[in-house]
Design a protein around this motif. Structure first.
Motif, mmCIF file in Angstrom:
data_model
loop_
_atom_site.group_PDB
_atom_site.id
_atom_site.type_symbol
_atom_site.label_atom_id
_atom_site.label_comp_id
_atom_site.label_asym_id
_atom_site.label_seq_id
_atom_site.Cartn_x
_atom_site.Cartn_y
_atom_site.Cartn_z
ATOM 1 N N GLY A 153 0.789 -1.224 0.000
ATOM 2 C CA GLY A 153 0.000 0.000 0.000
ATOM 3 C C GLY A 153 0.819 1.271 0.000
ATOM 4 N N ILE A 154 2.134 1.163 0.295
ATOM 5 C CA ILE A 154 3.016 2.327 0.231
ATOM 6 C C ILE A 154 3.647 2.352 -1.159
ATOM 7 C CG2 ILE A 154 4.988 3.524 1.231
ATOM 8 C CD1 ILE A 154 2.647 3.217 3.158
ATOM 9 N N PRO A 155 3.382 3.390 -1.956
ATOM 10 C CA PRO A 155 3.872 3.383 -3.345
ATOM 11 C C PRO A 155 5.389 3.463 -3.423
ATOM 12 C CG PRO A 155 2.911 5.518 -2.777
ATOM 13 C CD PRO A 155 2.602 4.598 -1.640
ATOM 14 N N VAL A 156 5.952 2.710 -4.363
ATOM 15 C CA VAL A 156 7.374 2.726 -4.668
ATOM 16 C C VAL A 156 7.533 3.367 -6.045
ATOM 17 C CG1 VAL A 156 9.405 1.270 -5.080
ATOM 18 C CG2 VAL A 156 7.791 0.680 -3.264
ATOM 19 N N PRO A 157 8.504 4.256 -6.250
ATOM 20 C CA PRO A 157 8.567 5.039 -7.491
ATOM 21 C C PRO A 157 9.147 4.314 -8.699
ATOM 22 C CG PRO A 157 10.331 5.685 -6.025
ATOM 23 C CD PRO A 157 9.486 4.707 -5.253
ATOM 24 N N PHE A 158 8.999 2.999 -8.748
ATOM 25 C CA PHE A 158 9.384 2.238 -9.933
ATOM 26 C C PHE A 158 8.667 0.896 -9.874
ATOM 27 C CE2 PHE A 158 12.669 1.977 -6.656
ATOM 28 C CZ PHE A 158 12.738 0.629 -6.390
ATOM 29 N N ALA A 159 8.521 0.272 -11.034
ATOM 30 C CA ALA A 159 7.826 -1.010 -11.116
ATOM 31 C C ALA A 159 8.661 -2.113 -10.470
ATOM 32 C CB ALA A 159 7.547 -1.353 -12.575
ATOM 33 N N ASP A 160 7.976 -3.151 -9.999
ATOM 34 C CA ASP A 160 8.691 -4.293 -9.424
ATOM 35 C C ASP A 160 9.652 -4.879 -10.448
ATOM 36 O OD1 ASP A 160 7.364 -4.071 -7.025
ATOM 37 O OD2 ASP A 160 5.868 -5.610 -7.487
ATOM 38 N N PRO A 161 10.920 -5.064 -10.076
ATOM 39 C CA PRO A 161 11.878 -5.632 -11.022
ATOM 40 C C PRO A 161 11.644 -7.129 -11.230
ATOM 41 C CG PRO A 161 12.914 -5.324 -8.893
ATOM 42 C CD PRO A 161 11.539 -4.731 -8.776
ATOM 43 N N ALA A 162 12.196 -7.646 -12.315
ATOM 44 C CA ALA A 162 12.095 -9.082 -12.595
ATOM 45 C C ALA A 162 13.000 -9.891 -11.681
ATOM 46 C CB ALA A 162 12.453 -9.343 -14.056
ATOM 47 N N GLY A 163 14.008 -9.274 -11.116
ATOM 48 C CA GLY A 163 14.913 -9.927 -10.171
ATOM 49 C C GLY A 163 15.533 -8.891 -9.266
ATOM 50 N N ASP A 164 15.922 -9.325 -8.058
ATOM 51 C CA ASP A 164 16.467 -8.414 -7.049
ATOM 52 C C ASP A 164 17.672 -9.113 -6.418
ATOM 53 O OD1 ASP A 164 16.925 -6.696 -4.890
ATOM 54 O OD2 ASP A 164 14.810 -6.334 -4.536
ATOM 55 N N TYR A 165 18.870 -8.566 -6.618
ATOM 56 C CA TYR A 165 20.102 -9.249 -6.216
ATOM 57 C C TYR A 165 20.901 -8.404 -5.221
ATOM 58 C CZ TYR A 165 19.203 -12.118 -10.370
ATOM 59 O OH TYR A 165 18.632 -12.938 -11.297
ATOM 60 N N THR A 166 21.457 -9.045 -4.206
ATOM 61 C CA THR A 166 22.399 -8.417 -3.288
ATOM 62 C C THR A 166 23.806 -8.599 -3.837
ATOM 63 O OG1 THR A 166 21.028 -8.756 -1.327
ATOM 64 C CG2 THR A 166 23.393 -8.502 -0.971
ATOM 65 N N ILE A 167 24.549 -7.476 -3.948
ATOM 66 C CA ILE A 167 25.912 -7.516 -4.466
ATOM 67 C C ILE A 167 26.823 -6.911 -3.411
ATOM 68 C CG2 ILE A 167 27.410 -6.935 -6.393
ATOM 69 C CD1 ILE A 167 25.001 -8.501 -7.298
ATOM 70 N N LEU A 168 27.605 -7.750 -2.732
ATOM 71 C CA LEU A 168 28.537 -7.293 -1.705
ATOM 72 C C LEU A 168 29.934 -7.237 -2.314
ATOM 73 C CD1 LEU A 168 27.258 -9.439 1.299
ATOM 74 C CD2 LEU A 168 26.569 -7.122 0.655
ATOM 75 N N ILE A 169 30.506 -6.033 -2.369
ATOM 76 C CA ILE A 169 31.787 -5.838 -3.030
ATOM 77 C C ILE A 169 32.775 -5.212 -2.046
ATOM 78 C CG2 ILE A 169 30.805 -5.633 -5.339
ATOM 79 C CD1 ILE A 169 30.860 -2.620 -5.062
ATOM 80 N N GLY A 170 34.057 -5.333 -2.349
ATOM 81 C CA GLY A 170 35.052 -4.700 -1.493
ATOM 82 C C GLY A 170 36.410 -5.352 -1.618
ATOM 83 N N ASP A 171 37.415 -4.654 -1.096
ATOM 84 C CA ASP A 171 38.777 -5.173 -1.161
ATOM 85 C C ASP A 171 38.969 -6.312 -0.164
ATOM 86 O OD1 ASP A 171 38.782 -3.746 1.223
ATOM 87 O OD2 ASP A 171 40.060 -2.152 0.490
ATOM 88 N N TRP A 172 40.034 -7.101 -0.388
ATOM 89 C CA TRP A 172 40.267 -8.297 0.419
ATOM 90 C C TRP A 172 41.746 -8.607 0.480
ATOM 91 C CZ3 TRP A 172 36.871 -10.658 3.488
ATOM 92 C CH2 TRP A 172 37.200 -11.899 4.026
ATOM 93 N N TYR A 173 42.156 -9.224 1.602
ATOM 94 C CA TYR A 173 43.537 -9.651 1.806
ATOM 95 C C TYR A 173 43.631 -11.173 1.801
ATOM 96 C CZ TYR A 173 44.652 -4.873 3.225
ATOM 97 O OH TYR A 173 44.839 -3.521 3.249
ATOM 98 N N LYS A 174 44.754 -11.675 1.337
ATOM 99 C CA LYS A 174 45.014 -13.115 1.419
ATOM 100 C C LYS A 174 45.425 -13.537 2.830
ATOM 101 C CE LYS A 174 46.361 -13.639 -3.437
ATOM 102 N NZ LYS A 174 47.451 -13.997 -4.380
ATOM 103 N N SER A 175 45.873 -12.589 3.624
ATOM 104 C CA SER A 175 46.267 -12.896 5.004
ATOM 105 C C SER A 175 45.036 -13.096 5.871
ATOM 106 C CB SER A 175 47.102 -11.754 5.580
ATOM 107 O OG SER A 175 48.273 -11.543 4.828
#
Length: 552
Positions: A153-175
């Protein structure tokens, strides 16, 4: 079935206590229950074996999916050999800093024990993440995405997407994180990271799979929720031959501006939409570090269901300038004033630009050595943890744990010194904070418990005349902001959330070595409308051990 740990109340008892508490404060809102086991396990994010932190056997951990005002009952079993804490980056705990999940507010979960976090997605929407806040555990994993959907009931300013993905990015160490922690404890800086991860995998991953593989139907529109969960680098995110439309930043619907690539600074979260309008083959998703030598890069793949072939050509390059491109992009991110947030009223109905300021605070970061060891500071104070969480000391009136206003509200110009820094502010005031960065690297700042308006960014030294260029109409509201080298960023905050809130660098070595403090938002009121009492199941440690929480 919930696990039991020796010396801890049964999980069923804790869950019943959680339900009893929340029945008082949010009887109309649904409950979502999670039962997580935190363990060490072998991971291979950059092609070498490391000791990572897994949640229910997964790296990264499972996503939290919920709806505005949902009550989250998260029972965490610590199966590590050391204390552990989870914090909720951007997910504001209204009137309840006791469960913020940083050491200044919350006692760690002892090894072999469990603790039930009682959270509420109160009046929030958007994309966030959780992470381990203690002992440099963030360098070992233990993080995952949080998505808070709008109520029906609370409007969202775009249509529902066909898919919704979480993308966690960032630098990383081998240690391993223990080696990195020992390096910091020994007084040394961290070197450049070894690579970039996308959802826990980098370009050196041992198996012949890409770190990200998204299946697309031609012509459909998809949503990506992108969070930089790294340790020290801003990154740039882009999709080969595709444009991205920014729609949400840390709980705020934005003007739907289209970008070919997006800078994501430490701790920040963005939602973008893109349309699968380039069928025929597969395409690269690219994440690369910003302002590093060399540039670190990792790729993933967008795969069309009717693809005739794999990705081709070199991955598209990112922006090459030093700062101006990123600064201009940051200025272009604005609030969609006609969109609803977590409530039906438009986001722009709160006219922050017409409220008189009651206080102005200027914070300058610095780096240096104390006792021949590397430290980082805010207004010359390098934070050291106390023997008791500050919120518990404040609640139980335990003397000697911290001093109010042990950090100045203006840069002192003096040398770095150690203290447990706390700045007291008054509840229901409206303040300005200016982050002054006199160093040569990009800073990233986060404030727990709040969203704030990013009203200005520019180079050089901030002065009162800088207010003439503030955006007092549609500045974006978020909980994490960057400050460019030799530059300043100004934010406005309505202090409407009582508690002890961590204001910190998201550059994690800097946070660990002192670039943080606690903002104490104080009122003499004891009304539940202003602040909830300490949770009945709260862990008590340090000088608060053995005390009693008052019954609910």
């Amino acid at each position: 079935m919930a696990r039991k740990s020796a010396g801890s109340p049964p999980s069923s008892v804790l869950l019943l206590a959680a339900v009893s508490l929340l029945a008082i404060v949010a009887a109309e809102s649904p409950y979502r229950f999670f039962d997580w086991n935190v363990t060490y396990g072998d991971i291979y994010p950059l092609g070498v074996r490391q000791r990572g932190i897994l949640i229910d056997g997964a790296f990264p951990g499972p996503d939290i999916h919920c709806v505005t005002n949902d009550n989250l009952i998260i029972n965490v079993h610590n199966s590590l050999n050391e204390p552990f804490l989870l914090s909720w980056n951007g997910m504001q705990q209204r009137r309840n800093s006791f469960v913020d999940g940083v050491y200044g507010t919350t006692c760690p979960i002892p090894p072999g024990k469990n603790y039930t976090y009682i959270l509420q997605a109160k009046d929030q929407i958007g994309s966030f993440y959780y992470f381990p806040s203690l002992a440099f555990h963030k360098a070992a994993g233990g993080f995952g995405g949080i998505r808070i959907l709008s109520r029906p009931g609370i409007p969202v300013p775009f249509a529902d997407p066909a898919g919704d993905y979480t993308i966690l990015i960032g630098d990383w160490y081998k240690s391993n994180h223990t080696d990195l922690r020992a390096r910091l404890d020994g007084g040394h800086k961290l070197p450049l990271a070894d690579g970039i991860l996308i959802n826990g995998r980098g370009s050196g991953y041992a198996l012949t799979v890409e770190p990200l593989f998204v299946l697309l139907l031609p012509g459909k529109t998809y949503r990506l929720r992108i969070s930089n969960v790294g340790l020290q680098n801003s990154v740039n995110f882009r999709i080969q031959n595709h444009k991205m439309k920014l729609v949400e930043v840390e709980g705020t619907h934005t003007l739907q501006t289209t970008y070919s690539s997006l800078d994501v600074h430490l701790g920040q979260s963005y939602s973008v939409l893109f349309t699968a309008d380039q069928p025929g083959q597969d395409y690269y998703i690219v994440v690369s570090s910003r302002w590093t030598t060399p540039i670190l890069t990792t790729t993933g793949v967008l795969h069309y269901s009717n693809s005739a072939g794999p990705v081709s050509g070199p991955p598209p390059g990112g922006p090459t300038d030093q700062v101006d491109w990123s600064l201009n992009q940051a200025r272009s991110i604005r609030t969609n004033l006609t969109a609803s947030g977590p409530r039906p009223n438009p986001q722009g109905s709160y006219h922050y630009g017409m409220i008189n300021l009651t206080r102005s605070i200027v914070l300058a970061n610095s780096a240096g050595q104390v006792n021949r060891k590397q430290r980082y500071a805010v207004n010359s104070v390098s934070f050291i943890p106390a023997d008791t969480p500050l919120k518990l000391a404040d609640y139980f009136k335990i003397q000697g744990v911290f001093k109010e206003n042990s950090i100045s509200s203006r840069p002192t110009g003096g040398g770095i010194y150690l203290d447990t820094s706390v700045l007291t502010t008054d509840y229901r005031t409206f303040i300005e904070i200016v982050f002054q960065n006199n160093e040569d690297i990009v800073q990233s700042w986060h404030l727990d418990g709040y969203s704030f308006w990013v009203v200005g960014l520019d180079g050089g030294q901030w002065t009162t005349a800088s207010r003439n260029q503030y955006n007092l109409r549609d500045a974006v509201s978020r909980s994490t902001t960057q400050v460019y080298p030799k530059s300043w960023t100004a934010i406005y905050i309505a202090l409407d959330n009582v508690g002890m809130w961590n204001l910190r660098s998201e550059y994690w070595a800097r946070q660990y070595l002192g670039q943080q403090f606690y903002l104490r938002v104080f009122t003499t009121s004891t009304s539940l409308r202003d602040e909830y009492p300490i949770p009945k199941n709260a862990l008590l440690c340090g000088r608060a051990a053995g005390r009693h929480t008052r019954p609910m």
